[in-house]
Enzyme design. Sequence first.
Site, PDB file in Angstrom:
ATOM      1  N   HIS A 174       2.013   4.636  -2.847  1.00  0.00           N
ATOM      2  CA  HIS A 174       2.148   6.075  -2.599  1.00  0.00           C
ATOM      3  C   HIS A 174       3.563   6.546  -2.965  1.00  0.00           C
ATOM      4  CE1 HIS A 174      -1.719   6.395  -0.772  1.00  0.00           C
ATOM      5  NE2 HIS A 174      -1.413   5.726   0.318  1.00  0.00           N
TER       6      HIS A 174
ATOM      7  N   HIS B 163       0.840  -1.212   0.000  1.00  0.00           N
ATOM      8  CA  HIS B 163       0.000   0.000   0.000  1.00  0.00           C
ATOM      9  C   HIS B 163       0.872   1.258   0.000  1.00  0.00           C
ATOM     10  CE1 HIS B 163      -3.655   2.347   1.087  1.00  0.00           C
ATOM     11  NE2 HIS B 163      -2.762   3.125   1.660  1.00  0.00           N
ATOM     12  N   GLU B 164       1.801   1.328   0.926  1.00  0.00           N
ATOM     13  CA  GLU B 164       2.654   2.516   1.024  1.00  0.00           C
ATOM     14  C   GLU B 164       3.618   2.622  -0.152  1.00  0.00           C
ATOM     15  OE1 GLU B 164       1.843   4.708   3.047  1.00  0.00           O
ATOM     16  OE2 GLU B 164       0.521   3.498   4.301  1.00  0.00           O
TER      17      GLU B 164
END
Length: 419
Positions: free
Chosen positions: A22, A18-19
């Site tokens: 980003h 997920h990160e």
Amino acid sequence: MQTVVSFIIIFGTLVFVHELGHLIFAKRAGILCREFAIGFGPKVFSFTKNETVYTIRLLPIGGFVRMAGEDVEAVEIKPGYRVGLKFDRDGKVNKIILNNKDKYRDIKVIEVEEVDLEHKLYVKGFEDEEDQTLQTFEVHPKAVVVQDGVEMQIAPYDRQFSSKTLGQRTMAIFAGPMMNFVLAIVIFMVMAAIQGVVTDEAKLGKLTEDGAAISAGLKANDEVQAINGSEVSSWQDVQQEIQKHPGKEIEFVVEREGKTLEIPVTPKEVERDGKMLGVIGVYPPTEKSITGVLAYGFTETYFWTKQIFTLLGDLITGQFDIDMLSGPVGIYVSTEEVAKSGLIYLLKWAGVLSINLGIMNLLPIPALDGGRLAFFAVEAVRGKPLDKQKEGMVHFIGFALLMLLMLVVTWNDIQRFFL
């Protein structure tokens, strides 16, 4: 120990991916990413690479990517400060030292008169109190400010999150949940590659060692033509005929290696949802093909996405109780149960959790990715961003409420499983 390892790997992978979404899209947009963190709280481990500090923190309740311009910068240089300047070979300032200047060699100490580290990148000041000649020093775009021995890279405006286009900012935020869906698709593809993709053929798959099918003489890959005189053309037909005759002998007509065989089988009785059903210990038929594996990744992700949205609908309409929500403790306990069933079930659990994480982060809740995307949508309609301080306050309140909900859910999990 197996549960602990499984939980760390699954949870860590979900948050990491997920990160990472980003991070990748933020860096592609030219945003300075100060920190990539797994977990919250005190640092357990860290290293620096390509302008970013990668950290593992103590509390396993999420992660974050800290982008320049998103947080209040910890270091501020004001007129009147006496700072030390260190220069690179081109004569540009590459270090601005705020204190403990006596520990550094070959530095120029000045009293700051004016400084701009965002746009024009310069610092002006007087080197000598008696000689009030104002000097201007050009600052390198990747210069660092040093305080108490800790270096922090400056963030010129073009490296800050807010300087980027609406599309770039939206993609940097959306990429986190998007990567969770991508991860789920990959996990389900791996499952399909390992176990094969279920087909709807009237054919027997793998047989269990203690089932009625293997005892009666049935074999994997037998093509079923009829059961108890009823023709069957799909696995669903086979399954329905078996379930309708718990404890009663039924006759299978199968084709095996070009021969037609009649084999009597007595399904065992099992109770499911208050009903007695017949089972013979046989799995559905599967096949392994590239197209089947690829298709399974997308169809299974779509199926579980619909299921999770259905549960969300029940939560909104009051049909879903808050006690049914689970936090890290509940996920840990569930992982323990799933791990007992083997690798395939563990992979499926990881895929479902990844989809769940992606959907939760897309909800328009302040402090979550969906909340930020909602503000971007308003900006797109208005043609200009909302007040940054007001938006920050909304996200702060949202984060506080989420932490409160996390505490409530975690306490419920502890009471349910351990007290």
